[in-house]
Design an enzyme around this catalytic site. Structure first.
Site, PDB file in Angstrom:
ATOM      1  N   ARG A   1     -15.493   2.623  13.551  1.00  0.00           N
ATOM      2  CA  ARG A   1     -15.782   1.320  14.181  1.00  0.00           C
ATOM      3  C   ARG A   1     -16.510   1.477  15.517  1.00  0.00           C
ATOM      4  NH1 ARG A   1     -10.151  -1.786  12.702  1.00  0.00           N
ATOM      5  NH2 ARG A   1     -10.883  -2.664  10.734  1.00  0.00           N
TER       6      ARG A   1
ATOM      7  N   LYS B   1      -1.810  -7.752  -2.718  1.00  0.00           N
ATOM      8  CA  LYS B   1      -1.327  -9.114  -2.973  1.00  0.00           C
ATOM      9  C   LYS B   1      -2.406 -10.060  -3.470  1.00  0.00           C
ATOM     10  CE  LYS B   1       1.729  -9.284   0.930  1.00  0.00           C
ATOM     11  NZ  LYS B   1       1.698 -10.151   2.094  1.00  0.00           N
TER      12      LYS B   1
ATOM     13  N   GLY C   1      -9.894  -2.372   4.808  1.00  0.00           N
ATOM     14  CA  GLY C   1      -9.439  -1.159   5.484  1.00  0.00           C
ATOM     15  C   GLY C   1      -9.048  -0.056   4.515  1.00  0.00           C
TER      16      GLY C   1
ATOM     17  N   GLY D   1     -10.262  -8.869   6.466  1.00  0.00           N
ATOM     18  CA  GLY D   1     -10.064 -10.320   6.448  1.00  0.00           C
ATOM     19  C   GLY D   1     -11.375 -11.090   6.638  1.00  0.00           C
TER      20      GLY D   1
HETATM   21  P1  ADP Z   1      -7.811  -3.499   1.602  1.00  0.00           P
HETATM   22  O1  ADP Z   1      -7.200  -2.988   2.895  1.00  0.00           O
HETATM   23  O2  ADP Z   1      -8.883  -2.608   1.108  1.00  0.00           O
HETATM   24  O3  ADP Z   1      -8.218  -4.942   1.701  1.00  0.00           O
HETATM   25  P2  ADP Z   1      -5.214  -4.148   0.521  1.00  0.00           P
HETATM   26  O4  ADP Z   1      -4.619  -4.024   1.879  1.00  0.00           O
HETATM   27  O5  ADP Z   1      -5.299  -5.495  -0.088  1.00  0.00           O
HETATM   28  O6  ADP Z   1      -6.655  -3.430   0.482  1.00  0.00           O
HETATM   29  O7  ADP Z   1      -4.373  -3.266  -0.513  1.00  0.00           O
HETATM   30  C1  ADP Z   1      -4.117  -1.906  -0.337  1.00  0.00           C
HETATM   31  C2  ADP Z   1      -2.727  -1.546  -0.714  1.00  0.00           C
HETATM   32  O8  ADP Z   1      -2.437  -1.954  -2.033  1.00  0.00           O
HETATM   33  C3  ADP Z   1      -2.521  -0.057  -0.690  1.00  0.00           C
HETATM   34  O9  ADP Z   1      -1.552   0.245   0.297  1.00  0.00           O
HETATM   35  C4  ADP Z   1      -2.035   0.286  -2.090  1.00  0.00           C
HETATM   36  O10 ADP Z   1      -1.003   1.258  -2.101  1.00  0.00           O
HETATM   37  C5  ADP Z   1      -1.520  -1.031  -2.579  1.00  0.00           C
HETATM   38  N1  ADP Z   1      -1.492  -1.092  -4.048  1.00  0.00           N
HETATM   39  C6  ADP Z   1      -2.536  -0.965  -4.888  1.00  0.00           C
HETATM   40  N2  ADP Z   1      -2.104  -1.000  -6.158  1.00  0.00           N
HETATM   41  C7  ADP Z   1      -0.779  -1.160  -6.145  1.00  0.00           C
HETATM   42  C8  ADP Z   1       0.226  -1.258  -7.160  1.00  0.00           C
HETATM   43  N3  ADP Z   1      -0.082  -1.214  -8.438  1.00  0.00           N
HETATM   44  N4  ADP Z   1       1.513  -1.419  -6.745  1.00  0.00           N
HETATM   45  C9  ADP Z   1       1.813  -1.465  -5.424  1.00  0.00           C
HETATM   46  N5  ADP Z   1       0.913  -1.372  -4.433  1.00  0.00           N
HETATM   47  C10 ADP Z   1      -0.375  -1.224  -4.787  1.00  0.00           C
HETATM   48 MG    MG Z   2      -5.238  -3.249   3.716  1.00  0.00          MG
END
Ligand code: ADP
Ligand code: MG
Length: 398
Positions: free
Chosen positions: A41, A203, A355, A378
């Site tokens: 960053r 989520k 992230g 976000g």
């Molecule tokens: P980003 O930061 O790229 O936007 P998120 O924060 O939405 O992504 O999601 C990342 C998290 O989702 C990771 O910590 C990962 O371990 C979790 N994750 C992915 N698949 C699963 C799963 N099947 N069950 C539980 N957690 C999961």
């Molecule tokens: Mg994340």
């Protein structure tokens, strides 16, 4: 751009308040002092900082770091970031342990043109997150020109990201912001087809608006990660002990039906009793046995998703396909990163953001083969959803 950019502003001799996103992971150096863990960053802000310095402006950098809760927290000081930035730009970077106030104003007034100062963490002041007028005014008092280059914080209406702009005559987009908006606008408003979107992560509830928007523009929306299991449950599958958001089942059902065939869900899964490195992982097709959790997409899903991605002209990805932090469940996420890089080599326009997604991408070594790696999580989701970004809206119209 519908907002002023650095090209519209003469910064010579001006005090330029630059809101950067220096919300970086910290680490501990050998001598026990805090240091920067990952400087992606910081590097992303360099074009704007260099522009201001090269054109004879005084660069006054301001950022938040972590969640100090509106009061000073020595563990979340930006002091070590000032040192790190100094080594990157090979200039002395002053640091002010006050974010606003008379002492900072005096120091800034004594600075010569082409010099740079970093102010302490904005979130040490409760007025930052509250978008408090007094704090926003105090920031505005430090400068003649405001530049927002903090894309990662642009979805927040805080004092340093939005409020301050109201009290400035000139408020412009920085270079990183311009790059992000240009790349993401291309994906959101004018994508070359076929367009493939891949969404995963923890989520469904974080990403509902984005799923809805992408299911309208994309030709294929490939779902992975924990959010798959909420969709699969709605469709009547057994998902065992997988993570499901019980309060989102109706919303997920509506989304799936409205998307009319655009949404693709995993057909096989890597399952285990728990997301642990020593857990016994196996692959199941279709339903997941009662005591097991779905922790990654399976090999048949990887093949199907890879084919879709290789056929795309535009491809955008947010959210890991599994618990990629734990080795046995990282293959799906790595395969998506590789497929995106291969599609880009073949001429597709590719965007990755979030992230965790970007850290997985970097780990796969494919990051320099992607058209645009976003610094936003976000902010990226908000932008793709079509909602306004307060940090952009607050700036001066072009
Ligand atoms: P980003 O930061 O790229 O936007 P998120 O924060 O939405 O992504 O999601 C990342 C998290 O989702 C990771 O910590 C990962 O371990 C979790 N994750 C992915 N698949 C699963 C799963 N099947 N069950 C539980 N957690 C999961
Ligand atoms: Mg994340």
């Amino acid at each position: 751009m519908h907002k002023l950019t650095l090209d519209d502003v003469d910064v010579r001799g001006q005090r330029v308040l630059i809101r950067v996103d220096f919300n970086v992971p910290l680490d501990t150096s050998e001598d026990g002092s805090p240091c920067v863990g990952d400087d992606t960053r910081i590097r992303a802000a360099l074009p704007t900082i260099r522009h201001v310095l090269d054109h004879g402006g005084k660069a006054i950098l301001v950022s938040h770091l972590g969640r100090p809760g509106g009061q000073p927290d020595p563990d979340l000081s930006l002091a070590c970031v000032a040192d790190h930035l100094g080594t990157l730009i090979e200039e002395r970077v002053r640091f002010s342990s006050n974010t606003v106030g008379d002492t900072v104003e005096e120091v800034i007034n004594g600075m010569s043109e082409g010099s740079v100062i970093l102010l302490e963490n904005t979130r040490f002041d409760a007025g930052e997150k509250a978008n408090d007028e007094a704090f926003a005014t105090a920031l505005a008092n430090l400068a003649d020109v405001y530049v927002n280059d903090a894309f990662g914080a642009a979805h927040r209406a805080h004092a340093s990201t939005a409020g301050v702009a109201e009290f400035m005559d000139v408020a412009a987009l920085g270079r990183l912001m311009e790059d992000e908006i240009e790349a993401l606008t291309r994906v959101r408003d004018d994508p070359a087809h076929p367009m493939v979107a891949i969404l995963g992560g923890s989520k469904v509830s974080d990403k509902l608006g984005t799923i809805r928007a992408l299911s309208e523009t994309a030709d294929h929306l490939l779902i992975g990660g924990a959010m798959s299991y909420t969709f699969l449950k709605v469709l009547g599958h057994e998902v065992g002990a997988s993570r499901v958001e019980a309060d989102r089942l109706d919303t997920a059902k509506d989304l799936y039906e409205q998307a009319e065939g655009t949404i693709t869900l995993p057909t096989d899964h890597v399952v285990a009793e728990a997301p642990e490195a020593d857990a016994t992982a196996s692959v199941v097709e279709g339903d997941i046995p009662a005591e097991l959790m779905g922790l990654d997409i399976g090999p048949a899903t990887i093949d199907a998703y890879r084919d879709r991605i290789l056929g795309a002209a535009t491809v955008v990805w947010n959210g890991p396909m599994g618990v990629f932090e734990v080795d046995p469940f990282a293959d799906g996420t790595t395969a998506i990163a590789e497929a995106m890089a291969d599609a880009t080599d073949d001429g597709a326009f590719s965007v990755v953001g979030g992230g965790d997604s970007v850290s997985a991408l970097t780990r796969s070594g494919c990051d320099d083969r992607i058209s645009h790696v976003s610094t936003g999580g976000g902010a990226l989701l908000t932008f793709l959803e079509g909602a306004p970004l307060p940090g952009v809206e607050a700036l001066t119209d072009a």
